[in-house]
Design a protein around this motif. Structure first.
Motif, short mmCIF file in Angstrom:
data_model
loop_
_atom_site.label_atom_id
_atom_site.label_comp_id
_atom_site.label_asym_id
_atom_site.label_seq_id
_atom_site.Cartn_x
_atom_site.Cartn_y
_atom_site.Cartn_z
N VAL A 257 0.83 -1.20 0.00
CA VAL A 257 0.00 0.00 0.00
C VAL A 257 0.86 1.25 0.00
O VAL A 257 1.86 1.34 0.73
N LEU A 258 0.49 2.23 -0.83
CA LEU A 258 1.13 3.54 -0.84
C LEU A 258 0.28 4.48 0.01
O LEU A 258 -0.86 4.79 -0.35
N ASP A 259 0.83 4.89 1.14
CA ASP A 259 0.06 5.69 2.11
C ASP A 259 0.98 6.75 2.67
O ASP A 259 1.96 6.45 3.37
N GLU A 260 0.68 8.00 2.37
CA GLU A 260 1.56 9.09 2.81
C GLU A 260 1.64 9.21 4.32
O GLU A 260 2.59 9.81 4.85
N ASP A 261 0.67 8.64 5.05
CA ASP A 261 0.70 8.70 6.50
C ASP A 261 1.48 7.55 7.12
O ASP A 261 1.67 7.50 8.33
N ALA A 262 1.92 6.60 6.29
CA ALA A 262 2.70 5.47 6.81
C ALA A 262 4.15 5.90 7.01
O ALA A 262 4.58 6.96 6.56
N ARG A 263 4.91 5.05 7.70
CA ARG A 263 6.33 5.30 7.85
C ARG A 263 7.08 4.01 7.51
O ARG A 263 6.52 2.92 7.56
N ILE A 264 8.34 4.16 7.17
CA ILE A 264 9.16 3.00 6.89
C ILE A 264 9.34 2.21 8.20
O ILE A 264 9.69 2.77 9.23
N GLY A 265 9.09 0.91 8.14
CA GLY A 265 9.12 0.10 9.35
C GLY A 265 7.71 -0.24 9.78
O GLY A 265 6.72 0.12 9.14
N LEU A 266 7.59 -0.93 10.90
CA LEU A 266 6.29 -1.41 11.37
C LEU A 266 5.50 -0.30 12.03
O LEU A 266 6.00 0.40 12.93
N ASP A 267 4.25 -0.10 11.60
CA ASP A 267 3.37 0.87 12.26
C ASP A 267 1.93 0.42 12.09
O ASP A 267 1.64 -0.66 11.58
N SER A 268 0.99 1.26 12.53
CA SER A 268 -0.42 0.88 12.57
C SER A 268 -1.03 0.74 11.17
O SER A 268 -2.14 0.22 11.03
N ARG A 269 -0.32 1.18 10.13
CA ARG A 269 -0.81 1.04 8.76
C ARG A 269 -0.50 -0.34 8.19
O ARG A 269 -0.92 -0.66 7.08
N ASP A 270 0.27 -1.13 8.93
CA ASP A 270 0.62 -2.48 8.49
C ASP A 270 -0.31 -3.50 9.11
O ASP A 270 -0.92 -3.25 10.16
N GLY A 271 -0.41 -4.68 8.48
CA GLY A 271 -1.23 -5.76 9.00
C GLY A 271 -0.45 -7.06 9.05
O GLY A 271 0.17 -7.45 8.04
N TYR A 272 -0.44 -7.72 10.19
CA TYR A 272 0.31 -8.97 10.33
C TYR A 272 -0.29 -10.08 9.46
O TYR A 272 -1.48 -10.09 9.15
N ALA A 273 0.56 -11.02 9.09
CA ALA A 273 0.12 -12.24 8.40
C ALA A 273 -0.05 -13.33 9.46
O ALA A 273 0.94 -13.88 9.94
N LEU A 274 -1.28 -13.62 9.84
CA LEU A 274 -1.55 -14.64 10.85
C LEU A 274 -1.57 -16.01 10.19
O LEU A 274 -2.06 -16.16 9.07
N GLU A 275 -1.07 -17.01 10.88
CA GLU A 275 -1.00 -18.35 10.31
C GLU A 275 -2.32 -19.08 10.49
O GLU A 275 -2.94 -19.02 11.54
N GLY A 276 -2.71 -19.79 9.42
CA GLY A 276 -3.92 -20.59 9.46
C GLY A 276 -3.60 -22.06 9.62
O GLY A 276 -2.86 -22.45 10.53
N ARG A 277 -4.11 -22.90 8.73
CA ARG A 277 -3.90 -24.34 8.81
C ARG A 277 -2.47 -24.72 8.47
O ARG A 277 -1.71 -23.95 7.90
N ALA A 278 -2.12 -25.96 8.80
CA ALA A 278 -0.76 -26.45 8.55
C ALA A 278 -0.49 -26.69 7.07
O ALA A 278 0.67 -26.71 6.66
N ASP A 279 -1.54 -26.90 6.26
CA ASP A 279 -1.40 -27.03 4.81
C ASP A 279 -1.78 -25.70 4.19
O ASP A 279 -2.96 -25.32 4.20
N ALA A 280 -0.80 -24.97 3.68
CA ALA A 280 -1.09 -23.60 3.28
C ALA A 280 -0.11 -23.10 2.25
O ALA A 280 0.98 -23.64 2.06
N ILE A 281 -0.53 -22.03 1.58
CA ILE A 281 0.32 -21.21 0.74
C ILE A 281 0.51 -19.89 1.49
O ILE A 281 -0.44 -19.31 1.99
N ARG A 282 1.76 -19.42 1.54
CA ARG A 282 2.01 -18.15 2.24
C ARG A 282 2.77 -17.19 1.33
O ARG A 282 3.73 -17.58 0.65
#
Length: 375
Positions: A257-282
């Motif tokens: 995402v291109l967001d002028e309010d974001a900053r380089i590095g982890l911030d509230s504009r980012d979303g984690y990738a949570l793990e689902g089932r053991a058989d998966a594509i990531r």
């Protein structure tokens, strides 16, 4: 059968149960199998370890069992294991899916501040299992929310989605949670991204509808990949990796995402990738100067991002052939983005929609994404 993330839609509603030889415990689960707390059908003190209701404690990464039917605080979510059987004392299986739950109580009609916490020393800092406190759907991207040090991405577990996975929604981007609406009696994960977080839902975020808890009907709802609302859509590239793992079709989506309010590095504009089932594509990104796996990564302008792709069978990396597709959304002609396969050296222009076949090895495919926008 399986796990659901749920919540109580009324503050004066309990979990419920029907313990033998005792009065019925009024509550949401009064008609189906419950265990582990005072007032449940079975194992009321959890001495035998049969509990099927668990809260999540962000501070120490533990899963406490509610002490009683009324011990779940308003606005907290919980994990609930739904058995097909509804009677632990009769042989055989009494019950089927879908389950029908009856709830009655005093409806909340005012704003609600969630009990969200952040502890930097936790195994998963900021991971909060919250719950919809209303008896209506709750629109995550409605105007009027207060979010302080809280990610703009919300997650809901759906056992019927992608073989068992989290649906998500990111404000200004969209996602797989239908309409960005948290159903009635639904638990959801929200991430605090720093100290002193605050999350308040306005009463106007109620939708006036009552969508079903994900996973109770067994039929996955439809969801478009982007918002259909009037909210402003942020410029972004949507990348989807799809392939077969252990004989099942799986896919995963990453959004840059291109967001002028974001900053380089982890911030509230980012979303984690949570793990689902053991058989998966990531397909995930790595935040600059961080090790967190991200499903949504936001940058203010020029950036270079590591992208990681892999297939998992029974939780272990495996080889497969997959299709990588990409679509630029509301990008200007001046915006450029290039994805480079670090293994083969192949490059892909993400400024126009396209797709390619990629080979995923047990060592995983590594990509480097470079993007630029005129200052």
């Amino acid at each position: 059968e399986g796990w659901r993330t749920m919540a109580l839609p009324y503050a004066d509603l309990g979990l419920g149960g029907d313990p033998p030889g005792e009065p019925v415990t009024p509550g949401l689960f009064q008609t189906i199998y419950t265990a582990g707390y005072d007032g449940a059908d079975f194992d009321e003190d959890n001495s035998d370890g049969f509990a099927n209701v668990f809260l999540y404690q962000e501070s120490d990464n533990t899963y406490p069992v509610p002490a009683t039917s009324t011990s779940v605080p308003e606005g907290r979510g919980f994990w609930f294991y739904a058995f097909e059987d509804e009677d632990a004392y009769t042989s055989g299986v009494q019950g089927t899916f879908p389950k029908e739950l009856t709830a009655a109580g005093t409806a909340r009609t005012t704003d609600f501040t969630f009990p969200i916490t952040y502890n930097s020393g936790s195994a998963f800092p900021g991971a909060n299992l919250l719950g919809n406190p209303y008896d209506e759907g709750l629109d995550w991207s409605a105007s009027g929310w207060t979010r302080t040090n809280v990610s703009t991405t919300v997650y809901v577990w759906d056992p019927a989605f992608n073989g068992g996975d989290y649906r998500s929604w990111t404000n200004g981007v969209g996602g797989t949670l239908p309409g960005g609406v948290i159903p009635v009696a639904q638990g959801f994960f929200s991430y605090a991204m720093g100290a002193s977080p605050a999350l308040t839902a306005p009463e106007a975020a109620r939708t006036g509808t009552r969508p079903d808890v994900l996973g109770l009907t067994g039929t996955p709802p439809e969801a478009s990949g982007e918002s259909a609302k009037t909210e402003a859509i942020l410029p972004h590239v949507q990348l989807t990796l799809a392939g077969d793992v252990a004989g099942e079709s799986r896919e995963n989506t990453l959004r840059i995402v291109l967001d002028e309010d974001a900053r380089i590095g982890l911030d509230s504009r980012d979303g984690y990738a949570l793990e689902g089932r053991a058989d998966a594509i990531r397909l995930v990104a790595r935040a600059v100067d961080a090790t967190s796996a991200l499903a949504v990564t936001s940058v203010p302008d020029e950036a270079e991002i590591d992208v990681h792709a892999e297939a998992l069978a029974s939780g272990a990396p495996t080889a497969t052939t997959a299709t990588l597709s990409w679509e630029p959304i509301v990008l200007t002609d001046e915006w450029t983005a290039t994805l480079r396969d670090r293994v083969t050296g192949q490059t892909y222009d993400l400024a126009t929609a396209g797709e390619a076949t990629v080979s995923l090895s047990p060592e995983a495919a590594l990509f480097k994404l470079s993007g630029d926008v005129p200052k």
